[in-house]
Design an enzyme around this catalytic site. Sequence first.
Site, PDB file in Angstrom:
ATOM      1  N   ARG A  61       0.857  -1.191   0.000  1.00 18.97           N
ATOM      2  CA  ARG A  61       0.000   0.000   0.000  1.00 18.97           C
ATOM      3  C   ARG A  61       0.886   1.230   0.000  1.00 18.97           C
ATOM      4  O   ARG A  61       1.928   1.263   0.688  1.00 18.97           O
ATOM      5  CB  ARG A  61      -0.893   0.043   1.251  1.00 18.97           C
ATOM      6  CG  ARG A  61      -2.132  -0.822   1.174  1.00 18.97           C
ATOM      7  CD  ARG A  61      -3.134  -0.310   0.130  1.00 18.97           C
ATOM      8  NE  ARG A  61      -4.326  -1.129   0.037  1.00 18.97           N
ATOM      9  CZ  ARG A  61      -4.532  -2.104  -0.847  1.00 18.97           C
ATOM     10  NH1 ARG A  61      -3.598  -2.408  -1.729  1.00 18.97           N
ATOM     11  NH2 ARG A  61      -5.677  -2.760  -0.878  1.00 18.97           N
ATOM     12  N   HIS A 114      -0.868  -0.220 -10.034  1.00 17.24           N
ATOM     13  CA  HIS A 114      -1.647  -1.120  -9.155  1.00 17.24           C
ATOM     14  C   HIS A 114      -2.120  -2.352  -9.926  1.00 17.24           C
ATOM     15  O   HIS A 114      -3.320  -2.655  -9.980  1.00 17.24           O
ATOM     16  CB  HIS A 114      -2.827  -0.389  -8.503  1.00 17.24           C
ATOM     17  CG  HIS A 114      -3.266  -1.052  -7.221  1.00 17.24           C
ATOM     18  ND1 HIS A 114      -3.597  -0.352  -6.081  1.00 17.24           N
ATOM     19  CD2 HIS A 114      -3.402  -2.361  -6.892  1.00 17.24           C
ATOM     20  CE1 HIS A 114      -3.922  -1.203  -5.117  1.00 17.24           C
ATOM     21  NE2 HIS A 114      -3.807  -2.436  -5.589  1.00 17.24           N
TER      22      HIS A 114
HETATM   23  N1  NAP Z   1      -0.833  -4.308  -5.348  1.00 12.49           N
HETATM   24  C1  NAP Z   1      -1.762  -5.237  -5.457  1.00 12.49           C
HETATM   25  O1  NAP Z   1      -2.198  -5.560  -6.550  1.00 12.49           O
HETATM   26  C2  NAP Z   1      -2.269  -5.908  -4.210  1.00 12.49           C
HETATM   27  C3  NAP Z   1      -3.091  -7.033  -4.335  1.00 12.49           C
HETATM   28  C4  NAP Z   1      -3.507  -7.666  -3.177  1.00 12.49           C
HETATM   29  C5  NAP Z   1      -3.105  -7.214  -1.931  1.00 12.49           C
HETATM   30  N2  NAP Z   1      -2.303  -6.119  -1.827  1.00 12.49           N
HETATM   31  C6  NAP Z   1      -1.845  -5.629  -0.517  1.00 12.49           C
HETATM   32  O2  NAP Z   1      -1.129  -6.668   0.126  1.00 12.49           O
HETATM   33  C7  NAP Z   1      -1.446  -6.634   1.512  1.00 12.49           C
HETATM   34  C8  NAP Z   1      -1.128  -7.945   2.160  1.00 12.49           C
HETATM   35  O3  NAP Z   1      -2.062  -8.943   1.728  1.00 12.49           O
HETATM   36  P1  NAP Z   1      -2.171 -10.354   2.464  1.00 12.49           P
HETATM   37  O4  NAP Z   1      -3.308 -11.080   1.853  1.00 12.49           O
HETATM   38  O5  NAP Z   1      -0.846 -11.007   2.512  1.00 12.49           O
HETATM   39  O6  NAP Z   1      -2.548  -9.876   3.954  1.00 12.49           O
HETATM   40  P2  NAP Z   1      -2.517 -10.742   5.286  1.00 12.49           P
HETATM   41  O7  NAP Z   1      -2.656 -12.194   4.988  1.00 12.49           O
HETATM   42  O8  NAP Z   1      -3.513 -10.107   6.208  1.00 12.49           O
HETATM   43  O9  NAP Z   1      -1.041 -10.528   5.850  1.00 12.49           O
HETATM   44  C9  NAP Z   1      -0.622  -9.337   6.408  1.00 12.49           C
HETATM   45  C10 NAP Z   1       0.763  -9.528   7.021  1.00 12.49           C
HETATM   46  O10 NAP Z   1       1.200  -8.283   7.557  1.00 12.49           O
HETATM   47  C11 NAP Z   1       1.575  -8.471   8.928  1.00 12.49           C
HETATM   48  N3  NAP Z   1       1.313  -7.271   9.712  1.00 12.49           N
HETATM   49  C12 NAP Z   1       0.160  -6.584   9.860  1.00 12.49           C
HETATM   50  N4  NAP Z   1       0.320  -5.556  10.715  1.00 12.49           N
HETATM   51  C13 NAP Z   1       1.618  -5.607  11.123  1.00 12.49           C
HETATM   52  C14 NAP Z   1       2.397  -4.836  12.018  1.00 12.49           C
HETATM   53  N5  NAP Z   1       1.866  -3.801  12.659  1.00 12.49           N
HETATM   54  N6  NAP Z   1       3.686  -5.180  12.198  1.00 12.49           N
HETATM   55  C15 NAP Z   1       4.228  -6.237  11.570  1.00 12.49           C
HETATM   56  N7  NAP Z   1       3.532  -7.040  10.692  1.00 12.49           N
HETATM   57  C16 NAP Z   1       2.246  -6.700  10.485  1.00 12.49           C
HETATM   58  C17 NAP Z   1       0.708  -9.606   9.393  1.00 12.49           C
HETATM   59  O11 NAP Z   1       1.274 -10.158  10.570  1.00 12.49           O
HETATM   60  P3  NAP Z   1       0.630 -11.469  11.254  1.00 12.49           P
HETATM   61  O12 NAP Z   1       1.010 -12.612  10.342  1.00 12.49           O
HETATM   62  O13 NAP Z   1       1.307 -11.533  12.555  1.00 12.49           O
HETATM   63  O14 NAP Z   1      -0.852 -11.234  11.300  1.00 12.49           O
HETATM   64  C18 NAP Z   1       0.742 -10.538   8.180  1.00 12.49           C
HETATM   65  O15 NAP Z   1       1.914 -11.298   8.177  1.00 12.49           O
HETATM   66  C19 NAP Z   1      -2.931  -6.266   1.506  1.00 12.49           C
HETATM   67  O16 NAP Z   1      -3.328  -5.721   2.755  1.00 12.49           O
HETATM   68  C20 NAP Z   1      -2.996  -5.240   0.411  1.00 12.49           C
HETATM   69  O17 NAP Z   1      -2.715  -3.973   0.987  1.00 12.49           O
HETATM   70  C21 NAP Z   1      -1.881  -5.453  -2.947  1.00 12.49           C
END
Ligand code: NAP
Length: 310
Positions: free
Chosen positions: A225, A273
């Site tokens: 993000r 994006h």
């Molecule tokens: N550019 C694009 O096309 C695109 C597409 C899809 C998604 N995204 C982005 O990718 C992000 C991640 O997706 P995801 O499905 O992997 O999400 P997810 O499964 O919810 O994983 C989020 C990760 O971030 C960690 N995290 C959250 N808050 C934190 C903090 N304060 N300190 C340290 N680690 C923290 C979480 O830790 P824990 O494991 O301990 O919970 C988890 O490992 C999405 O939120 C979105 O913003 C972008």
Amino acid sequence: MNVKVQFITAPAVFDDYRAPLSAALEEVGLAGELAMDHDPSTVEYLVYAPQNDAVDLSPYGNAKAALGLWAGVETIISNPTLTMPYARMVDEGLTEGMVEWVTGHVLRHHLGMDADICRTDGKWDKHVPPLARDRRVGVLGLGELGAACARTLVALNFDVAGWSRRSKEIEGVACFAGPAGLDAVLDRSEILVLLLPHTPATEKVLNADTLARLPEGAVILNPGRGALIDDDALLAALDAGRVTHATLDTFRVEPLPQDHRFWQHARVTVTPHIASETRASTAARVIAENIRRGEAGEPLLHLVDRVAGY
Ligand SMILES: NC(=O)c1ccc[n+]([C@@H]2O[C@H](COP(=O)([O-])OP(=O)(O)OC[C@H]3O[C@@H](n4cnc5c(N)ncnc54)[C@H](OP(=O)(O)O)[C@@H]3O)[C@@H](O)[C@H]2O)c1
């Protein structure tokens, strides 16, 4: 009885999902009545990818759940009328797309591909990159996407470390958590990949202080993000050459304004994006499985923790 499913999405998204979701519901033994114009009080499930953040969901108070088509949730859970359980999208197509984008851009920078692809000066300039085993890559965020990317980079032999909120174990990845863990990952990351969600705790996680911890000449990839980065601090680090490249897919304001310095900066690559998209063919099965679970009284998959903000 047909399950009443209301789409709160762009009409084109409804068109994309209508056939695959009907088929996926049939596969799990359900018949769906999919529409964009059900009587709100009769709606049982919402398929949700709103065209603006201020949709009034209060008429859908009888809905059992809202099922999102996006992985990111920060603009969705801030809607005070979203009172029903909300499940975000975790989709194998979305994950595969992200793994491909991250791997491609890590390899670009690891191999120094630009030197050859952009060469027009006729110079036979040999530059031999290190092996992946000698390249240290950091992944901030070890969730569905970050962990999948980290595993693929390990499979390619990169020396991978990752950071999450809670402690994790991923084979082949040096896993860190908490503030001290962040420093440890930053200190060693020649290529840093941001795959954190945007929450109050992750806002500007890359700022002047944290950027200063990266090894000289580091590269940053941000498919997470835009708000994870302090743009001015990144531009200063790029101008100074401390960070040699940033490949950015997400931005504070999207579309990225035409006059933003990122467009012009020689050390920035902008992708609009497109790192990863939810694919109807695979995502429809995730939605159908959650409707099946809802109807069977089983816990839904991928429910968002509204306190943690992701
Ligand atoms: N550019 C694009 O096309 C695109 C597409 C899809 C998604 N995204 C982005 O990718 C992000 C991640 O997706 P995801 O499905 O992997 O999400 P997810 O499964 O919810 O994983 C989020 C990760 O971030 C960690 N995290 C959250 N808050 C934190 C903090 N304060 N300190 C340290 N680690 C923290 C979480 O830790 P824990 O494991 O301990 O919970 C988890 O490992 C999405 O939120 C979105 O913003 C972008």
